[in-house]
Write a protein that holds these residues in place. Structure first.
Motif, PDB file in Angstrom:
ATOM      1  N   ASN A 199      17.875 -20.030   3.251  1.00  0.00           N
ATOM      2  CA  ASN A 199      17.145 -20.155   4.520  1.00  0.00           C
ATOM      3  C   ASN A 199      17.230 -18.903   5.393  1.00  0.00           C
ATOM      4  OD1 ASN A 199      16.129 -22.698   4.046  1.00  0.00           O
ATOM      5  ND2 ASN A 199      17.950 -23.732   4.849  1.00  0.00           N
ATOM      6  N   SER A 200      18.185 -18.028   5.092  1.00  0.00           N
ATOM      7  CA  SER A 200      18.368 -16.838   5.931  1.00  0.00           C
ATOM      8  C   SER A 200      17.616 -15.616   5.414  1.00  0.00           C
ATOM      9  CB  SER A 200      19.853 -16.477   6.005  1.00  0.00           C
ATOM     10  OG  SER A 200      20.604 -17.584   6.389  1.00  0.00           O
ATOM     11  N   ILE A 201      17.024 -15.736   4.256  1.00  0.00           N
ATOM     12  CA  ILE A 201      16.353 -14.580   3.629  1.00  0.00           C
ATOM     13  C   ILE A 201      15.011 -14.315   4.312  1.00  0.00           C
ATOM     14  CG2 ILE A 201      15.201 -13.909   1.461  1.00  0.00           C
ATOM     15  CD1 ILE A 201      18.291 -13.738   1.506  1.00  0.00           C
ATOM     16  N   PRO A 202      14.700 -13.061   4.606  1.00  0.00           N
ATOM     17  CA  PRO A 202      13.354 -12.770   5.131  1.00  0.00           C
ATOM     18  C   PRO A 202      12.306 -13.004   4.035  1.00  0.00           C
ATOM     19  CG  PRO A 202      14.627 -10.731   4.828  1.00  0.00           C
ATOM     20  CD  PRO A 202      15.538 -11.860   4.492  1.00  0.00           C
ATOM     21  N   ALA A 203      11.635 -14.158   4.111  1.00  0.00           N
ATOM     22  CA  ALA A 203      10.762 -14.607   3.018  1.00  0.00           C
ATOM     23  C   ALA A 203       9.673 -13.592   2.696  1.00  0.00           C
ATOM     24  CB  ALA A 203      10.137 -15.947   3.410  1.00  0.00           C
ATOM     25  N   GLU A 204       9.230 -12.866   3.731  1.00  0.00           N
ATOM     26  CA  GLU A 204       8.123 -11.934   3.506  1.00  0.00           C
ATOM     27  C   GLU A 204       8.529 -10.738   2.642  1.00  0.00           C
ATOM     28  OE1 GLU A 204       9.752 -12.476   6.263  1.00  0.00           O
ATOM     29  OE2 GLU A 204      10.417 -10.533   7.050  1.00  0.00           O
ATOM     30  N   ARG A 205       9.833 -10.568   2.403  1.00  0.00           N
ATOM     31  CA  ARG A 205      10.288  -9.437   1.582  1.00  0.00           C
ATOM     32  C   ARG A 205      10.566  -9.826   0.138  1.00  0.00           C
ATOM     33  NH1 ARG A 205      11.497  -4.664   4.042  1.00  0.00           N
ATOM     34  NH2 ARG A 205      11.539  -4.778   6.313  1.00  0.00           N
ATOM     35  N   LEU A 236      17.455 -25.000  -5.258  1.00  0.00           N
ATOM     36  CA  LEU A 236      17.422 -23.756  -4.473  1.00  0.00           C
ATOM     37  C   LEU A 236      16.109 -23.019  -4.730  1.00  0.00           C
ATOM     38  CD1 LEU A 236      21.042 -22.320  -4.949  1.00  0.00           C
ATOM     39  CD2 LEU A 236      20.112 -23.479  -2.921  1.00  0.00           C
ATOM     40  N   TYR A 237      15.643 -23.107  -5.962  1.00  0.00           N
ATOM     41  CA  TYR A 237      14.366 -22.472  -6.306  1.00  0.00           C
ATOM     42  C   TYR A 237      13.233 -23.135  -5.508  1.00  0.00           C
ATOM     43  CZ  TYR A 237      10.335 -20.993  -9.043  1.00  0.00           C
ATOM     44  OH  TYR A 237       9.116 -20.474  -9.426  1.00  0.00           O
ATOM     45  N   LYS A 238      13.285 -24.468  -5.480  1.00  0.00           N
ATOM     46  CA  LYS A 238      12.249 -25.230  -4.764  1.00  0.00           C
ATOM     47  C   LYS A 238      12.190 -24.785  -3.295  1.00  0.00           C
ATOM     48  CE  LYS A 238      10.938 -30.077  -3.991  1.00  0.00           C
ATOM     49  NZ  LYS A 238      11.289 -30.569  -2.691  1.00  0.00           N
ATOM     50  N   ARG A 239      13.372 -24.712  -2.723  1.00  0.00           N
ATOM     51  CA  ARG A 239      13.435 -24.323  -1.305  1.00  0.00           C
ATOM     52  C   ARG A 239      12.931 -22.876  -1.116  1.00  0.00           C
ATOM     53  NH1 ARG A 239      12.089 -24.967   3.426  1.00  0.00           N
ATOM     54  NH2 ARG A 239      13.353 -23.880   4.991  1.00  0.00           N
ATOM     55  N   SER A 240      13.255 -22.014  -2.057  1.00  0.00           N
ATOM     56  CA  SER A 240      12.812 -20.618  -1.960  1.00  0.00           C
ATOM     57  C   SER A 240      11.294 -20.541  -2.018  1.00  0.00           C
ATOM     58  CB  SER A 240      13.397 -19.776  -3.104  1.00  0.00           C
ATOM     59  OG  SER A 240      14.787 -19.882  -3.115  1.00  0.00           O
ATOM     60  N   ILE A 241      10.716 -21.336  -2.925  1.00  0.00           N
ATOM     61  CA  ILE A 241       9.254 -21.335  -3.072  1.00  0.00           C
ATOM     62  C   ILE A 241       8.599 -21.900  -1.796  1.00  0.00           C
ATOM     63  CG2 ILE A 241       7.367 -22.455  -4.357  1.00  0.00           C
ATOM     64  CD1 ILE A 241       8.657 -20.111  -5.799  1.00  0.00           C
ATOM     65  N   GLU A 242       9.234 -22.954  -1.230  1.00  0.00           N
ATOM     66  CA  GLU A 242       8.692 -23.500   0.040  1.00  0.00           C
ATOM     67  C   GLU A 242       8.645 -22.402   1.100  1.00  0.00           C
ATOM     68  OE1 GLU A 242      10.548 -27.982  -0.501  1.00  0.00           O
ATOM     69  OE2 GLU A 242      11.375 -26.678   1.059  1.00  0.00           O
ATOM     70  N   ARG A 243       9.679 -21.591   1.125  1.00  0.00           N
ATOM     71  CA  ARG A 243       9.753 -20.554   2.160  1.00  0.00           C
ATOM     72  C   ARG A 243       8.905 -19.330   1.823  1.00  0.00           C
ATOM     73  NH1 ARG A 243      14.187 -17.955   3.873  1.00  0.00           N
ATOM     74  NH2 ARG A 243      13.005 -17.688   5.790  1.00  0.00           N
ATOM     75  N   CYS A 244       8.920 -18.934   0.555  1.00  0.00           N
ATOM     76  CA  CYS A 244       8.295 -17.648   0.189  1.00  0.00           C
ATOM     77  C   CYS A 244       6.874 -17.821  -0.332  1.00  0.00           C
ATOM     78  CB  CYS A 244       9.112 -16.943  -0.881  1.00  0.00           C
ATOM     79  SG  CYS A 244      10.830 -16.730  -0.461  1.00  0.00           S
ATOM     80  N   GLY A 245       6.507 -19.033  -0.731  1.00  0.00           N
ATOM     81  CA  GLY A 245       5.220 -19.212  -1.407  1.00  0.00           C
ATOM     82  C   GLY A 245       5.414 -19.005  -2.901  1.00  0.00           C
TER      83      GLY A 245
END
Ligand SMILES: [Fe+2]
Lengths: 296, 294
Positions: A199-205, A236-245
């Motif tokens: 959740n702390s990762i800048p998703a746009e990067r 964790l992958y699911k959550r990353s995809i939700e955040r990053c697309g």
């Protein structure tokens, strides 16, 4: 992010690592694969079979370069010969982006050939970011740095791992290769909350995501890349995809490597999460666009 | 002023590269007298289940396991000749003297021949055989991924004089040996296969291949070319005159000198020498060993 300046504005889908035991299957069956990740060091040679194989793969597949020895966090200078060879390979593969690890591994010209963890200090962030900028300028392609699995933490650290990652990528203005398995492994070894990290990762990067399996021992968890991906890592992958697309995703399998089909099948499980993401974003599911393995 | 980052990295690298005990654990006392547990606790935090030393030990083991397994992959012949215990002792001494200075594990054995030539006591009565095996195994690695330069135009051969220069492809390596280690390595490589990769994972245990032990081998003088055809590496036995000619070409000598040295002390009559020359050059051209001068 699906396509951004850190992955050369590409939408690569789900790939797997190119490994020698699969060469025969790939050349004989010509399976449909979105893309292959190659370990740069295996092809930074003058000629012979490695480059012959690579050229054949490049004729038919998209390839992204992943390195294991740039050691962007080493205090010493970058190795010029390494950079020269890397640039030669970049010209050959036309990789849209290039990845290596946020770690160190050499000192005073001696190489450990391991991905050693960083002390999370402001000094280390500054040194690492400078080196990433240098590599980016020299290679003239976007660089994304990968969070590593670690088994030790240092007294001198001044921040959390994810704060350090953010500090580095913002100072370097580079991308992130988010390895959700490494987050999981390190969270087990250091007792932090893996979800807080994601959740702390800048998703746009985020240019790319790694998924992999690991091995659990009584007192620690080791990043062995020799098992299927476990459910908490998929979460964790699911959550990353939700955040990053819908981000370029790659399964790493480096030891006890099963058949090509098995590895590819495991990787394509990522499509379930990517499809959900597409549906919620009102886009046609990716699995209707991308063929299934072995379809040719 | 040395930065804090550099200091920490030097400290950790020294600890990680310290040889393991015979039981493959981290030493309690380092060879420089430092107490490892105290040293580890200076820079590594313990956690609820592992001490600082135990955390360091994970990296200490990984370092040696990874390097041993890379050297095993590259030198299966040496492993077979020495057996695992001696092989590992020799490799530990080698890496301790010459830690890797290259970004790629492919170069890990680049100084092994030089090291063993000056440390013959390490391999005891087998040192001559060992040097032949290591020389051939390193030549194999070099031949495998060497560059390929363009072959000379056919018309170049027509205009050849004593002053002409040629080059050998970088994948052609020449060896003068005292043991038939070519046959030995062919059979060992056939039985184990070989790998040539880097990866970024950790290993649960050390990866070790099954060893084929080698019986007594009788010495024979032989001259060998290690070369590449269709991306595979082959060994070809040469006549001593051929070997000398190829060495001359490789050293950049003009062809007149190459021929002169090749037949020095040779009992071959002139007609046979001419036949050998013609046959040898034809064969090298067919095998693609020759390339035009720079
Ligand atoms: Fe990874």
């Amino acid at each position: 992010m699906p396509a951004n300046r850190f992955n050369g504005f590409t939408e690569y889908g789900v790939g797997i690592g190119l490994r020698i035991p699969h060469y025969q299957h790939i050349f004989e069956q010509k399976p449909v694969v979105d893309w292959f990740e190659i370990i740069s060091e295996n092809y930074m040679v003058d000629g012979g079979r490695p480059l012959y194989i690579l050229d054949q793969i490049l004729d038919q597949y998209r390839v992204v370069q992943h390195g294991v020895s740039l050691y962007l966090g080493s205090a010493e200078r970058l190795n010029r010969e390494h950079l020269r060879r890397l640039k030669e390979l970049v010209r050959r593969t036309k990789t849209p982006w290039l990845t290596d690890h946020l770690c160190w591994g050499s000192v005073d010209g001696r190489y450990t050939h391991d991905l050693l963890p960083m002390p999370y200090t402001f000094e280390a962030a500054r040194v690492t970011a400078e080196k990433i900028r240098h590599v980016q300028d020299f290679l003239e392609i976007p660089i994304a740095v990968e969070n590593v699995s670690s088994y030790a933490e240092f007294h001198v650290s001044e921040m959390t791992e994810w704060e350090f990652l953010v500090e580095v990528v913002e100072q370097a203005d580079c991308g992130i290769l988010l390895d959700v398995n490494n987050i999981y492994v390190s969270s087990r070894n250091h007792g932090f909350d893996a979800l807080e990290y994601v959740n702390s990762i800048p998703a746009e990067r985020v240019a790319q995501i790694h998924i992999a399996g690991h091995s659990k021992f009584q007192k620690y968890t080791l990043d062995t890349h020799d098992h299927p991906v476990i459910e908490p890592v998929w979460q964790l992958y699911k959550r990353s995809i939700e955040r990053c697309g819908s981000t370029a995703t790659l399964l790493e399998w480096d030891d006890n490597i099963p058949s090509f089909e098995e590895v590819h099948r495991e990787a394509l499980k990522a499509n379930c999460f990517l499809d959900q993401q597409h549906e919620s974003a009102g886009i046609r599911p990716i699995s209707t666009v991308v063929s299934q393995p072995g379809a040719m | 002023m040395t930065s804090q980052l550099l200091q920490l990295q030097r400290r950790m690298a020294t600890a990680v590269m310290e040889p393991l005990t015979r039981q493959e654990t981290t030493r309690k006392i380092r060879r420089d007298g430092a107490v490892m547990a105290r040293e580890a606790s200076v820079f590594i935090k313990p956690n609820a289940s592992l001490t600082s030393l135990e955390r360091l030990e994970i990296y200490n083991k990984q370092y040696w396991f990874r390097l041993y397994s890379s050297l095993e992959d590259d030198f299966p012949g040496l492993l077979a000749v020495l057996g695992r215990r001696t092989f590992e002792r020799v490799m530990r001494c080698y890496l301790d003297t010459y830690p890797s200075t290259s970004f790629t594990l492919r170069d890990l054995g680049s100084k092994l021949l030089m090291y063993l030539s000056s440390h013959e006591a390490l391999t005891g009565g087998k040192s001559k055989l060992v040097l032949d095996v290591v020389g051939l195994e390193w030549a194999h690695i070099e031949a495998y991924d060497a560059a390929t330069f363009p072959a000379p135009e056919p018309k170049y051969f027509a205009g050849i004089t004593d002053d002409s220069l040629l080059r050998l492809q970088p994948s052609v390596r020449l060896l003068e040996l005292s043991y038939p280690v070519d046959d030995l390595l062919i059979s060992i490589r056939q039985s184990i296969g070989s790998s040539d990769t880097s990866s970024n994972n950790a290993s649960v245990t050390r990866k070790s291949s099954t060893i084929r032990y080698v019986g007594k081998i009788s010495p024979t003088n032989l001259w060998l070319a290690v070369h590449r055809q269709e991306f595979a590496v082959y060994y070809k036995r040469l006549r001593p005159e051929e070997y000398r000619m190829l060495c001359g070409i490789q050293a950049g000598l003009p062809l007149g000198e190459v021929f002169g040295t090749a037949f020095q002390g040779s009992t071959m009559d002139e007609a046979s020498q001419a036949d050998l020359l013609q046959e040898a050059f034809h064969q090298w051209a067919v095998l693609g060993w020759l390339c035009a001068p720079e």
